[in-house]
Design a protein around this motif. Sequence first.
Motif, mmCIF file in Angstrom:
data_model
loop_
_atom_site.group_PDB
_atom_site.id
_atom_site.type_symbol
_atom_site.label_atom_id
_atom_site.label_comp_id
_atom_site.label_asym_id
_atom_site.label_seq_id
_atom_site.Cartn_x
_atom_site.Cartn_y
_atom_site.Cartn_z
ATOM 1 N N LYS A 187 57.204 53.734 71.850
ATOM 2 C CA LYS A 187 58.694 54.160 72.021
ATOM 3 C C LYS A 187 59.403 53.345 71.268
ATOM 4 N N GLY A 188 60.908 53.924 71.117
ATOM 5 C CA GLY A 188 61.890 53.018 70.448
ATOM 6 C C GLY A 188 62.453 51.920 70.983
ATOM 7 N N LEU A 189 63.600 51.528 70.419
ATOM 8 C CA LEU A 189 64.122 50.247 70.590
ATOM 9 C C LEU A 189 65.610 50.334 71.668
ATOM 10 N N THR A 197 74.820 49.770 79.514
ATOM 11 C CA THR A 197 75.510 50.836 80.551
ATOM 12 C C THR A 197 74.962 51.233 81.621
ATOM 13 N N ARG A 247 73.893 40.945 75.865
ATOM 14 C CA ARG A 247 74.221 40.264 74.970
ATOM 15 C C ARG A 247 75.099 38.994 75.440
ATOM 16 N N ILE A 274 66.483 43.027 73.553
ATOM 17 C CA ILE A 274 66.089 44.376 73.445
ATOM 18 C C ILE A 274 64.844 44.768 73.918
ATOM 19 N N TYR A 328 62.283 41.719 73.752
ATOM 20 C CA TYR A 328 62.315 40.738 72.668
ATOM 21 C C TYR A 328 63.962 40.314 72.984
ATOM 22 N N TRP A 369 68.759 48.445 73.188
ATOM 23 C CA TRP A 369 69.547 46.919 73.536
ATOM 24 C C TRP A 369 69.856 46.970 74.971
ATOM 25 N N ALA A 417 74.441 41.747 63.263
ATOM 26 C CA ALA A 417 73.095 42.246 63.202
ATOM 27 C C ALA A 417 72.247 41.151 63.708
ATOM 28 N N PHE A 418 71.103 41.710 64.152
ATOM 29 C CA PHE A 418 70.003 40.705 65.087
ATOM 30 C C PHE A 418 69.082 40.308 63.513
ATOM 31 N N TRP A 445 64.374 37.518 65.366
ATOM 32 C CA TRP A 445 63.878 37.936 66.425
ATOM 33 C C TRP A 445 62.977 37.054 67.161
ATOM 34 N N GLY A 446 62.618 37.145 68.313
ATOM 35 C CA GLY A 446 61.538 36.354 69.128
ATOM 36 C C GLY A 446 60.454 37.262 69.025
ATOM 37 N N PRO A 447 59.067 36.845 69.269
ATOM 38 C CA PRO A 447 57.938 37.382 69.208
ATOM 39 C C PRO A 447 57.680 38.614 70.189
ATOM 40 N N GLN A 491 61.183 47.510 74.362
ATOM 41 C CA GLN A 491 60.586 48.567 73.771
ATOM 42 C C GLN A 491 59.460 48.919 74.592
#
Lengths: 122, 112
Positions: free
Chosen positions: A45-47, A63, A52, A39, A96, A49, A108-109, A112-114, A41
Amino acid sequence: QVTLMQSGPALVKPTQTLTLTCAFSGFSFTTPGMRLGWIRQPPEKGLEWLARIDWDGDKLYSTSLKTRLTISKDPSKNQVVLTMTNMDPVDTATYYCARMGIESAGTAFDIWGPGTVVTVSS
Amino acid sequence: DIVMTQSPLSLPVTPGEPASISCRSSQSLLHSNRLNYLDWYLQKPGQPPQLLIYLGSNRASGVPDRFSGSGSGTDFSLRISRVEAEDVGVYYCMQALQTPYSFGQGTNLEIK
């Protein structure tokens, strides 16, 4: 203890390929239901994806970015790698990696990595 | 692709008071297994997101019980029964029904 450690370059030039590595410990990626994703960011701003990869090798991509992304796993090294080709300044973001574990039914995630801050600039 | 819409985008709250965030999806997140594939995350300043709620209403390990999730289909809510100072940050909903996964825009909770 489940941990994800990330590595990769802080700076890439436009048109270059970004390679990010996520090294995991504390769980087995061969356990059915395990998934690892990426993911990003952009600053302030927002996240979003990106991709996977599943315990059985299935791979899924954003997409809009799928032509530029490749996700892979190296079970012998407990690592997952994401490559993104043809980098552009708009790809500047914190990237991330995150786990979808069986504790959350693989939906669900939960870890999370740093994050790796990547700047695309010449 | 499924579009996620959160409201409000900014939420000032007095400590000890309740808070609620709404999340709406452009398609139903109710799976044939009767589970809603909707997660809630909190991103505290300078940190990666952390999972709060999965499958609509299940608290993740270690999450205080003042956090609760509800809803079904296309309308979901995250409720904090009594806001504490440590709850500040940006809250995101995410649909996990189908890829590409998608997040809401985020709700910035701040303390009054």
